[in-house]
Design an enzyme around this catalytic site. Structure first.
Site, PDB file in Angstrom:
ATOM      1  N   LYS A 129       6.850 -13.537   1.892  1.00  0.00           N
ATOM      2  CA  LYS A 129       6.416 -14.177   0.644  1.00  0.00           C
ATOM      3  C   LYS A 129       7.522 -14.116  -0.397  1.00  0.00           C
ATOM      4  O   LYS A 129       7.777 -15.099  -1.112  1.00  0.00           O
ATOM      5  CB  LYS A 129       5.149 -13.477   0.130  1.00  0.00           C
ATOM      6  CG  LYS A 129       3.931 -13.714   1.008  1.00  0.00           C
ATOM      7  CD  LYS A 129       2.830 -12.699   0.760  1.00  0.00           C
ATOM      8  CE  LYS A 129       1.792 -12.753   1.876  1.00  0.00           C
ATOM      9  NZ  LYS A 129       0.911 -11.590   1.904  1.00  0.00           N
TER      10      LYS A 129
ATOM     11  N   THR B 181       4.430  -8.879   5.820  1.00  0.00           N
ATOM     12  CA  THR B 181       4.355 -10.294   5.448  1.00  0.00           C
ATOM     13  C   THR B 181       4.727 -10.460   3.984  1.00  0.00           C
ATOM     14  O   THR B 181       5.082 -11.566   3.562  1.00  0.00           O
ATOM     15  CB  THR B 181       2.953 -10.875   5.709  1.00  0.00           C
ATOM     16  OG1 THR B 181       1.969 -10.000   5.154  1.00  0.00           O
ATOM     17  CG2 THR B 181       2.701 -11.046   7.195  1.00  0.00           C
TER      18      THR B 181
ATOM     19  N   ARG C 101       0.854  -1.180   0.000  1.00  0.00           N
ATOM     20  CA  ARG C 101       0.000   0.000   0.000  1.00  0.00           C
ATOM     21  C   ARG C 101       0.900   1.243   0.000  1.00  0.00           C
ATOM     22  O   ARG C 101       1.991   1.216   0.555  1.00  0.00           O
ATOM     23  CB  ARG C 101      -0.890   0.036   1.245  1.00  0.00           C
ATOM     24  CG  ARG C 101      -2.064  -0.899   1.200  1.00  0.00           C
ATOM     25  CD  ARG C 101      -2.772  -0.972   2.529  1.00  0.00           C
ATOM     26  NE  ARG C 101      -1.869  -1.383   3.593  1.00  0.00           N
ATOM     27  CZ  ARG C 101      -1.294  -0.548   4.452  1.00  0.00           C
ATOM     28  NH1 ARG C 101      -1.517   0.752   4.375  1.00  0.00           N
ATOM     29  NH2 ARG C 101      -0.499  -1.007   5.386  1.00  0.00           N
TER      30      ARG C 101
END
Length: 847
Positions: free
Chosen positions: A682, A678, A580
């Protein structure tokens, strides 16, 4: 009342008998379905469910037929899982979250049930393409970013670990907005994800529950009554959450707001019936749309209504399930609440469900007539709180006046709880008025406010941060006074990601070559990846890992060319930042790097994410990124050496394409501002190297893989604090660093916005005079570190060795590990890994 899935949907009560008789379905076959059976199920759904034949069916019809076929394999397991929980009566975990960023369900379900190969073959025989059908599914975008996606990963892990767990949230009619970029500017469009229906959910209209708002409080000799309220109905929609190949299927229950039939009609006895019916929208707006920002608090009454709506409906459901613990039973079998915390754990995902605390108190004291002190003990032992941010602007503080109007009884309860809390603090720290002021749930001032984080801390038995560095900041800064009062309450639970979606599903090529070397156990025990350390110098494995990465890059480059009409060189480094848009995540630092590279005419590829609709600076950052890209991408001298691409409408399904293709992951927030991250995990497990600050989970990633195997740069938390003490002066860096000055001057002069030279004056003004996140202070170290990245990328073998080490050391960052820690250290339950227990139930039902 029993859940349909947990009661009458499994069997039925004979109308001629008083007792409950369960009629079992046929046993679930252990093997995967044959192609012929899948073919028959598919055609049956096309014919009977969708009422189409192959002559008129559209690709969307084929997707729905496939989705229903796959869902058929869930239903028996789903029902039997709930039956098993009722037979064993374990402690149940309730994960309350205003966001569940689930993404797509079809492929994830096929992976977790082991159906992917069978479905692929059956669909191929029908002359269809499975990947094309998967692309038709709408993302369930019921979240903004990390917080909502974490909730989704946690549901997957809880099912895989065999925990009796339920996710509770809101079924937003419109999820996170669809982002369009028009002339470089973000434009939001409504995400009408339910337009064509959702094959994965099951509506339960017969189990609607009332939720009350407004009204007044009456103190009577019989107790306190909340009366003259406005009622909104909460209708549950259940979605199955399958564990990985273990027959466990848990439930995510999302509530949708419905107006009662008499809504406002009383007021229109003499008036306008049509107007009264139209006014039903006022009630149903509660679940209409997701608020689009999880890092900036905006105190709107509708948001507070949403928060109470999900809490009130969920707690009624929890208490009903606690009382009627026997499978298929509708009558209460428990009336004493002494054992409630032994059977119920409520996890508050940030402060959004904080009203669970006063609502549980209201139910226990006003409805169930439990003694106040006993009710408070039960509430604290039941609830636990996860903090997700240290940014002051993100912490919820609701005006008392709004509470007074909307939730008058809850305001009384909060005042009473706060008084108890402050009396205790005053007794322990006599005369410390400032401490009382800092620790109060009620913040005094021109506008009295309720600090929801403080309410969560005093009303929970456990408070946790989501990375070690974040938990330390929570203890030493954000909740320092509370930590001194009750240090035993505070814990750390470093976040994780589910390896099923974020490796097996999105990067099958990598999963396959890992399985060839170490077997498949890593899928449910990611720590097994450590075994890959043996193969760091294995030339065959190095070549295989590099080949998988290149195939992923070629596939993603083709996708970019098709979707974005941008051609990129798949041999170049894919340097990716997907987040974001927020000042603390420092996309602006990435922008300055892109400009510096352009000025040096060097190769790289930055990519970026989404801005909240009301966040002016975030929108300006997007405009700057797209403007920089327009100049660089059209410069014939640079050619294909450097491309800057802004990926429009970032979402879970796009992340599944980007992450496996990335070479370099940018995690460059100012130290001490990112709770965990997070996305960094990944990228790590998918074979991207990380360039980042010592912030959030980066610290633990560097600890696991070795700091020399990440590209760490910039200020640490203590450096940021020291700079705050000294005073941050951006102009000093501007004057001292020629390349930085050149980049800022280009932005200021309109070099990247020739049609509107003053376009970015707000961005430059913020960077020069109001930058809380100190972009310039880390610029020099960042550019130097990027030089080290470029140098290593020129040595493919050494780069891939570091990639293998990162993958091998990513095992800690599985959400299975995180949930196991929550289960043992907060919820007081032991994971069973699901398989054996539920299989026993299945076998008994076959006899």
């Amino acid at each position: 009342m029993g859940d349909p899935v947990e009661g009458c949907a499994f069997g039925f009560q004979s109308p001629l008998e008083d007792h409950h008789e369960l009629h079992y379905f046929p046993p679930i076959p252990c093997q995967a379905p044959t192609n012929s059976s899948s073919f028959l199920h598919f055609n049956r759904h096309l014919h009977f469910t969708l009422v189409k034949d192959r002559n008129v069916a559209t690709p969307r019809d084929y997707y729905f037929a496939l989705a229903h076929t796959v869902r058929d394999h869930l239903v028996g397991r789903w029902i039997r899982t709930q039956q098993h929980y009722y037979e064993r009566d374990p402690k149940r975990i309730y994960y309350l979250s205003l966001e569940f960023y689930m993404g797509r369900t079809l492929q994830n379900t096929m992976v977790n049930l082991g159906l992917q190969n069978a479905c692929d073959e059956a669909i191929y025989q029908l002359g269809l393409d499975l990947e094309e059908l998967e692309e038709i599914e709408e993302d369930a975008g019921l979240g903004n970013g990390g917080l909502g996606r974490l909730a989704a990963c946690f549901l997957d892990s809880m099912a895989t670990l065999g925990l009796a767990a339920y996710g509770y949230g809101i079924r937003y009619e419109f999820g996170i907005f669809n982002q369009k970029i028009v002339d470089g500017w973000q434009v939001e469009e409504a995400d009408d994800w339910l337009r064509y229906g959702n094959p994965w959910e099951k509506a339960r209209p017969e189990y609607m529950l009332p939720v009350h708002f407004y009204g007044r409080v009456e103190h009577t000799p019989e107790g306190v009554k909340w009366i003259d309220t406005q009622v909104v109905l909460a209708m549950p929609y259940d979605t199955p959450v399958p564990g990985y190949k273990n027959n466990t299927v848990n439930t995510m229950r999302l509530w949708s707001a419905k107006a009662p039939n008499d809504f406002n009609l009383q007021e229109f006895n003499m008036g306008d019936y049509i107007e009264a019916v139209l006014d039903r929208n006022l009630a149903e707006n509660i679940s209409r749309v997701l608020y689009p920002n999880d890092n900036f608090f905006e105190g709107k009454e509708l948001r507070l209504k949403q928060e109470y709506f999900v809490v009130a409906a969920t707690l009624q459901d929890i208490i009903r399930r606690f009382k009627s613990s026997k499978f298929g039973c509708r009558d209460p079998v428990r009336t004493c609440f002494e054992t409630f915390p032994d059977k119920v754990a409520i996890q508050l995902n940030d402060t959004h469900p904080a009203l669970s605390i006063p609502e549980l108190m209201r139910i226990l004291v006003d409805v169930e007539k439990v003694d106040w002190d006993k009710a408070w003990e039960i509430t604290k032992r039941t609830c636990a709180y996860t903090n997700h941010t240290v940014l002051p602007e993100a912490l919820e503080r609701w005006p008392v006046s709004m509470f007074e109007k909307l939730l008058p009884r809850h305001l009384e309860i909060i005042y009473a709880l706060n008084q108890m809390h402050l009396d205790r603090v005053a007794a322990l720290y006599p005369g410390d008025i400032n401490r009382l002021r800092r620790m109060s749930v009620i913040e005094e001032g021109d506008c009295k406010r309720i600090n929801m984080a403080h309410l969560c801390v005093i009303g929970s038995h456990a408070v946790n941060g989501v990375a070690r560095i974040h938990s330390d900041i929570v203890k030493n800064s954000v909740f320092k006074d509370f930590y001194e009062l009750e240090p035993e309450k505070f814990q750390n639970k470093t976040n994780g990601i589910t390896p099923r979606r974020w490796l097996l599903l999105c990067n099958p090529g990598l999963a396959d070559i890992i399985a060839e070397k170490i077997g498949e156990d890593f899928i449910t025990d990611l720590s097994q990846l450590k075994k890959l350390l043996e193969f760091i110098d294995n030339e065959t494995f190095i070549r295989d890992v590099a080949k998988v990465k290149q195939e992923n890059k070629l596939k993603f480059a083709a996708y970019l060319e098709e979707q974005y009409k941008v051609k990129i060189n798949p041999m170049s480094m894919f340097d990716v930042q997907v987040k974001r848009i927020h000042e603390y995540k420092r996309q602006l630092l990435n922008c300055l790097h892109a400009i510096t590279l352009y000025n040096r005419k060097s190769p790289s590829l930055p990519l970026t994410g989404l801005a909240a609709p009301g966040y002016h600076m975030a929108k300006m950052i997007i405009k700057l990124i797209t403007s920089i890209g327009e100049v660089i991408n059209n410069d014939p001298y640079v050619g294909d050496k450097l491309k800057v691409i802004f990926l429009e409408n970032y979402r879970v399904s796009l992340a599944e394409k980007v992450i496996p293709a990335a070479d370099l992951s940018q995690q460059i927030s100012t130290a001490g501002t990112e709770a965990s991250g997070t996305g960094n995990m990944k990228f790590m497990v998918n074979g991207a190297l990380t360039i980042g600050t010592m912030d959030g989970a980066n610290v633990e990633m560097a600890e696991e893989a070795g700091e020399e195997n990440l590209f760490i740069f910039g200020m640490r938390v203590e450096d940021v604090e020291a700079l705050d003490q000294k005073g941050y002066n951006a102009r000093e860096y501007y004057e001292r660093l020629p390349e930085l000055r050149q980049a800022i001057d280009q932005i200021t002069s309109g070099f990247f916005s020739p049609r509107d030279p003053g376009c970015f004056k707000d961005v430059v003004n913020m960077l020069m005079y109001h930058d809380r996140f100190k972009v310039f202070a880390d610029y020099e170290a960042y550019i130097k570190c990027q030089g080290q990245v470029d140098q290593l990328f020129m040595d493919p073998r050494e780069w891939t060795r570091k990639v293998i080490r990162n993958i091998a050391c990513s095992g800690k960052f599985s959400s299975d590990r995180t949930i196991t820690e929550y289960a043992r250290e907060i919820w007081g339950v032991e994971p069973s890994f699901g398989r054996r227990a539920v299989t026993e139930t299945l076998c008994r039902s076959c006899q």
